[in-house]
Design a protein around this motif. Structure first.
Motif, PDB file in Angstrom:
ATOM      1  N   GLU A 193       0.824  -1.218   0.000  1.00 25.39           N
ATOM      2  CA  GLU A 193       0.000   0.000   0.000  1.00 25.39           C
ATOM      3  C   GLU A 193       0.856   1.265   0.000  1.00 25.39           C
ATOM      4  O   GLU A 193       0.528   2.255   0.651  1.00 25.39           O
ATOM      5  N   ILE A 194       1.958   1.207  -0.744  1.00 31.77           N
ATOM      6  CA  ILE A 194       2.832   2.364  -0.926  1.00 31.77           C
ATOM      7  C   ILE A 194       2.766   2.777  -2.390  1.00 31.77           C
ATOM      8  O   ILE A 194       3.063   1.986  -3.288  1.00 31.77           O
ATOM      9  N   SER A 195       2.368   3.999  -2.649  1.00 29.79           N
ATOM     10  CA  SER A 195       2.184   4.492  -4.013  1.00 29.79           C
ATOM     11  C   SER A 195       3.501   5.073  -4.550  1.00 29.79           C
ATOM     12  O   SER A 195       4.423   5.379  -3.773  1.00 29.79           O
ATOM     13  N   PRO A 196       3.621   5.250  -5.878  1.00 28.37           N
ATOM     14  CA  PRO A 196       4.869   5.749  -6.472  1.00 28.37           C
ATOM     15  C   PRO A 196       5.341   7.072  -5.880  1.00 28.37           C
ATOM     16  O   PRO A 196       6.545   7.258  -5.653  1.00 28.37           O
ATOM     17  N   GLU A 197       4.402   8.013  -5.609  1.00 30.23           N
ATOM     18  CA  GLU A 197       4.818   9.327  -5.096  1.00 30.23           C
ATOM     19  C   GLU A 197       5.337   9.269  -3.667  1.00 30.23           C
ATOM     20  O   GLU A 197       5.916  10.241  -3.172  1.00 30.23           O
ATOM     21  N   GLU A 198       5.183   8.121  -3.009  1.00 26.73           N
ATOM     22  CA  GLU A 198       5.716   7.941  -1.656  1.00 26.73           C
ATOM     23  C   GLU A 198       7.097   7.296  -1.659  1.00 26.73           C
ATOM     24  O   GLU A 198       7.662   7.040  -0.595  1.00 26.73           O
ATOM     25  N   ILE A 199       7.626   7.046  -2.869  1.00 32.60           N
ATOM     26  CA  ILE A 199       8.917   6.366  -3.002  1.00 32.60           C
ATOM     27  C   ILE A 199       9.962   7.345  -3.517  1.00 32.60           C
ATOM     28  O   ILE A 199       9.744   8.045  -4.510  1.00 32.60           O
ATOM     29  N   LEU A 200      11.106   7.395  -2.858  1.00 30.60           N
ATOM     30  CA  LEU A 200      12.247   8.189  -3.324  1.00 30.60           C
ATOM     31  C   LEU A 200      13.299   7.237  -3.868  1.00 30.60           C
ATOM     32  O   LEU A 200      13.787   6.364  -3.154  1.00 30.60           O
ATOM     33  N   HIS A 201      13.638   7.399  -5.135  1.00 30.72           N
ATOM     34  CA  HIS A 201      14.672   6.557  -5.738  1.00 30.72           C
ATOM     35  C   HIS A 201      15.969   7.341  -5.832  1.00 30.72           C
ATOM     36  O   HIS A 201      16.003   8.469  -6.335  1.00 30.72           O
ATOM     37  N   VAL A 202      17.059   6.733  -5.373  1.00 31.06           N
ATOM     38  CA  VAL A 202      18.374   7.377  -5.335  1.00 31.06           C
ATOM     39  C   VAL A 202      19.303   6.678  -6.313  1.00 31.06           C
ATOM     40  O   VAL A 202      19.493   5.454  -6.255  1.00 31.06           O
ATOM     41  N   GLY A 203      19.894   7.455  -7.214  1.00 32.01           N
ATOM     42  CA  GLY A 203      20.811   6.886  -8.190  1.00 32.01           C
ATOM     43  C   GLY A 203      21.723   7.949  -8.753  1.00 32.01           C
ATOM     44  O   GLY A 203      21.562   9.149  -8.499  1.00 32.01           O
ATOM     45  N   SER A 204      22.678   7.526  -9.565  1.00 31.94           N
ATOM     46  CA  SER A 204      23.682   8.456 -10.092  1.00 31.94           C
ATOM     47  C   SER A 204      23.522   8.739 -11.584  1.00 31.94           C
ATOM     48  O   SER A 204      24.332   9.450 -12.159  1.00 31.94           O
ATOM     49  N   ARG A 205      22.466   8.178 -12.211  1.00 31.62           N
ATOM     50  CA  ARG A 205      22.256   8.386 -13.642  1.00 31.62           C
ATOM     51  C   ARG A 205      20.849   8.930 -13.875  1.00 31.62           C
ATOM     52  O   ARG A 205      19.874   8.406 -13.329  1.00 31.62           O
ATOM     53  N   ILE A 206      20.753   9.955 -14.699  1.00 27.84           N
ATOM     54  CA  ILE A 206      19.441  10.552 -14.961  1.00 27.84           C
ATOM     55  C   ILE A 206      18.744   9.879 -16.142  1.00 27.84           C
ATOM     56  O   ILE A 206      17.647   9.339 -16.001  1.00 27.84           O
ATOM     57  N   LEU A 250       7.215   7.725 -13.986  1.00 30.28           N
ATOM     58  CA  LEU A 250       6.256   6.791 -13.405  1.00 30.28           C
ATOM     59  C   LEU A 250       5.737   7.258 -12.048  1.00 30.28           C
ATOM     60  O   LEU A 250       5.062   6.507 -11.350  1.00 30.28           O
ATOM     61  N   GLY A 251       6.071   8.486 -11.677  1.00 28.16           N
ATOM     62  CA  GLY A 251       5.497   9.078 -10.481  1.00 28.16           C
ATOM     63  C   GLY A 251       6.338   9.028  -9.233  1.00 28.16           C
ATOM     64  O   GLY A 251       5.928   9.539  -8.183  1.00 28.16           O
ATOM     65  N   MET A 252       7.524   8.433  -9.303  1.00 24.68           N
ATOM     66  CA  MET A 252       8.389   8.363  -8.133  1.00 24.68           C
ATOM     67  C   MET A 252       9.120   9.678  -7.922  1.00 24.68           C
ATOM     68  O   MET A 252       9.338  10.445  -8.863  1.00 24.68           O
ATOM     69  N   LYS A 253       9.514   9.947  -6.688  1.00 22.99           N
ATOM     70  CA  LYS A 253      10.411  11.057  -6.402  1.00 22.99           C
ATOM     71  C   LYS A 253      11.840  10.558  -6.644  1.00 22.99           C
ATOM     72  O   LYS A 253      12.128   9.365  -6.510  1.00 22.99           O
ATOM     73  N   THR A 254      12.736  11.479  -7.005  1.00 26.88           N
ATOM     74  CA  THR A 254      14.092  11.057  -7.334  1.00 26.88           C
ATOM     75  C   THR A 254      15.133  11.958  -6.663  1.00 26.88           C
ATOM     76  O   THR A 254      14.899  13.144  -6.446  1.00 26.88           O
ATOM     77  N   ALA A 255      16.280  11.356  -6.359  1.00 26.88           N
ATOM     78  CA  ALA A 255      17.415  12.096  -5.810  1.00 26.88           C
ATOM     79  C   ALA A 255      18.659  11.691  -6.586  1.00 26.88           C
ATOM     80  O   ALA A 255      19.008  10.505  -6.636  1.00 26.88           O
ATOM     81  N   LEU A 256      19.312  12.648  -7.210  1.00 28.81           N
ATOM     82  CA  LEU A 256      20.555  12.388  -7.929  1.00 28.81           C
ATOM     83  C   LEU A 256      21.705  12.352  -6.932  1.00 28.81           C
ATOM     84  O   LEU A 256      21.918  13.315  -6.186  1.00 28.81           O
ATOM     85  N   PHE A 257      22.452  11.234  -6.926  1.00 24.51           N
ATOM     86  CA  PHE A 257      23.635  11.139  -6.077  1.00 24.51           C
ATOM     87  C   PHE A 257      24.834  11.606  -6.885  1.00 24.51           C
ATOM     88  O   PHE A 257      25.304  10.921  -7.788  1.00 24.51           O
ATOM     89  N   ALA A 258      25.303  12.812  -6.563  1.00 22.41           N
ATOM     90  CA  ALA A 258      26.451  13.402  -7.256  1.00 22.41           C
ATOM     91  C   ALA A 258      27.673  13.322  -6.355  1.00 22.41           C
ATOM     92  O   ALA A 258      28.301  14.334  -6.042  1.00 22.41           O
ATOM     93  N   GLY A 259      27.990  12.102  -5.948  1.00 20.55           N
ATOM     94  CA  GLY A 259      29.114  11.915  -5.038  1.00 20.55           C
ATOM     95  C   GLY A 259      30.258  11.143  -5.639  1.00 20.55           C
ATOM     96  O   GLY A 259      31.249  10.870  -4.956  1.00 20.55           O
ATOM     97  N   ASP A 260      30.154  10.786  -6.920  1.00 15.22           N
ATOM     98  CA  ASP A 260      31.180   9.975  -7.562  1.00 15.22           C
ATOM     99  C   ASP A 260      31.279  10.374  -9.030  1.00 15.22           C
ATOM    100  O   ASP A 260      30.378  10.105  -9.817  1.00 15.22           O
ATOM    101  N   SER A 261      32.381  11.019  -9.393  1.00 11.04           N
ATOM    102  CA  SER A 261      32.551  11.488 -10.771  1.00 11.04           C
ATOM    103  C   SER A 261      32.553  10.346 -11.779  1.00 11.04           C
ATOM    104  O   SER A 261      32.129  10.509 -12.923  1.00 11.04           O
ATOM    105  N   LEU A 262      33.043   9.175 -11.371  1.00  8.75           N
ATOM    106  CA  LEU A 262      33.122   8.049 -12.285  1.00  8.75           C
ATOM    107  C   LEU A 262      31.745   7.554 -12.715  1.00  8.75           C
ATOM    108  O   LEU A 262      31.535   7.170 -13.859  1.00  8.75           O
ATOM    109  N   SER A 263      30.813   7.536 -11.773  1.00 14.95           N
ATOM    110  CA  SER A 263      29.522   6.913 -12.056  1.00 14.95           C
ATOM    111  C   SER A 263      28.425   7.904 -12.441  1.00 14.95           C
ATOM    112  O   SER A 263      27.443   7.516 -13.074  1.00 14.95           O
ATOM    113  N   MET A 264      28.561   9.159 -12.067  1.00 13.05           N
ATOM    114  CA  MET A 264      27.471  10.100 -12.302  1.00 13.05           C
ATOM    115  C   MET A 264      27.304  10.391 -13.795  1.00 13.05           C
ATOM    116  O   MET A 264      28.261  10.723 -14.489  1.00 13.05           O
ATOM    117  N   GLN A 265      26.085  10.248 -14.267  1.00 14.70           N
ATOM    118  CA  GLN A 265      25.733  10.567 -15.647  1.00 14.70           C
ATOM    119  C   GLN A 265      24.545  11.520 -15.603  1.00 14.70           C
ATOM    120  O   GLN A 265      23.396  11.102 -15.502  1.00 14.70           O
TER     121      GLN A 265
END
Length: 318
Positions: free
Chosen positions: A252-265, A275-290
């Motif tokens: 019973e958790i909807s997409p807007e209640e989910i925060l997805h964390v990743g390094s690629r946009i 798809l309705g999720m909240k997102t957080a860009l992890f800009a902590g690694d130059s090698l992986s961030m896109q």
């Protein structure tokens, strides 16, 4: 009794005769965090490589463009598992013959993946090694089943050894502390990642190097894990995100209640946002961030938040 992959990985780490590659020093890109609190977030999902784990080359690679890296990894694998005596005696070094077979099977999986149009097939590295080992078995190859387990178990351990010899990995700073903090605050945590069958072991080993690791069931909501190798498609395949959301829907958790964390946009956060999720860009690694400036500014793809350190998640979700 045969060792689990976790036990096998621990056993390898205690050997003095093995030298493993290490991840390069972590370099952080120039970025300004955006840490305005997000409300009504019930769950947080994480990519693994480039987000929770710092990895050489910025992403897990099944084949490296630097032939020397492949040579070293394959040579170590052949010697570790005594494969040479059962390999065809063709001209050239053993690793060259193995590399030719490995790349052929890799290409076969890439071309033979049956997925829907627009989806991106995932390759299972353990399945590739299983095929290679099956060929050796036809030439009187043997392995210790009491130690390694079944053919499937052995193939997984060989895949783990090969990839550990190919790319260095280390945990991102504050990874374990952040996960523990969010879990203690009642957030549902799940792993949503392009991954291989050994990825979870790599992650848990990395986290345990930062402190005492709680039981997996206390740290994560495991029923919501979504790994590409299990689903046979990788990001940005829409079906992968839909399967993740269906698992949270059962809680019973909807997409807007989910925060997805990743390094690629482009091939990760942008799809989650659509798809309705909240997102957080992890800009902590130059090698992986896109993440280009255009993607960060585009209303259709820009992340809701930007962090340069995983510990900043606690501030956003406070």
């Amino acid at each position: 009794m045969a060792q689990t992959l976790q036990e096998y990985a621990d056993w390898l780490s205690n050997r003095d005769d093995l030298i493993w590659p290490v991840a390069p020093a972590l370099e952080t890109p120039k970025a300004t965090p955006f840490l305005k609190p997000l409300h009504r977030i019930s769950a947080v999902t994480f990519s693994i490589y480039g987000t929770l784990l710092h990895i050489a080359d910025g992403a897990l690679l099944l084949d490296h463009q630097q032939q020397l890296r492949m040579q070293i990894a394959l040579d170590k694998t052949i010697k570790e598992f005594n494969m040479w005596n059962s390999m065809s005696r063709k001209p050239g070094a053993p690793w060259e013959y193995m590399l030719s077979q490995y790349r052929t099977l890799l290409e076969d999986q890439q071309l033979g993946g049956k997925v829907a149009k627009g989806e991106k097939p995932e390759i299972n590295s353990a399945a590739i090694w299983k095929q290679l080992i099956e060929r050796l078995l036809k030439n009187e190859y043997t392995f210790d089943e009491s130690f390694y387990g079944s053919l499937e178990d052995f193939s997984l351990k060989v895949a783990y050894f090969f990839h550990s010899s190919l790319q260095g990995i280390s945990p991102m700073p504050a990874a374990l502390e952040t996960l523990c903090q969010l879990s203690q605050r009642g957030k549902k945590l799940a792993l949503f990642a392009d991954a291989q069958p050994f990825t979870l072991v790599q992650l848990l080993r990395g986290l345990s190097s930062q402190g005492t690791l709680p039981p997996l069931s206390e740290l994560f909501t495991q029923e919501c894990f979504c790994f590409s190798y299990r689903e046979e498609v990788r990001k940005p395949s829409a079906s992968l995100y839909e399967k993740l959301l269906s698992r949270f829907k059962q809680l019973e958790i909807s997409p807007e209640e989910i925060l997805h964390v990743g390094s690629r946009i482009h091939d990760d956060l942008a799809v989650a946002r659509q798809l309705g999720m909240k997102t957080a860009l992890f800009a902590g690694d130059s090698l992986s961030m896109q993440a280009s400036k255009e993607e960060v500014r585009n209303p259709d793809s820009k992340p809701d938040r930007l962090i340069t350190d995983l510990s900043q998640l606690a501030e956003i979700l406070d």
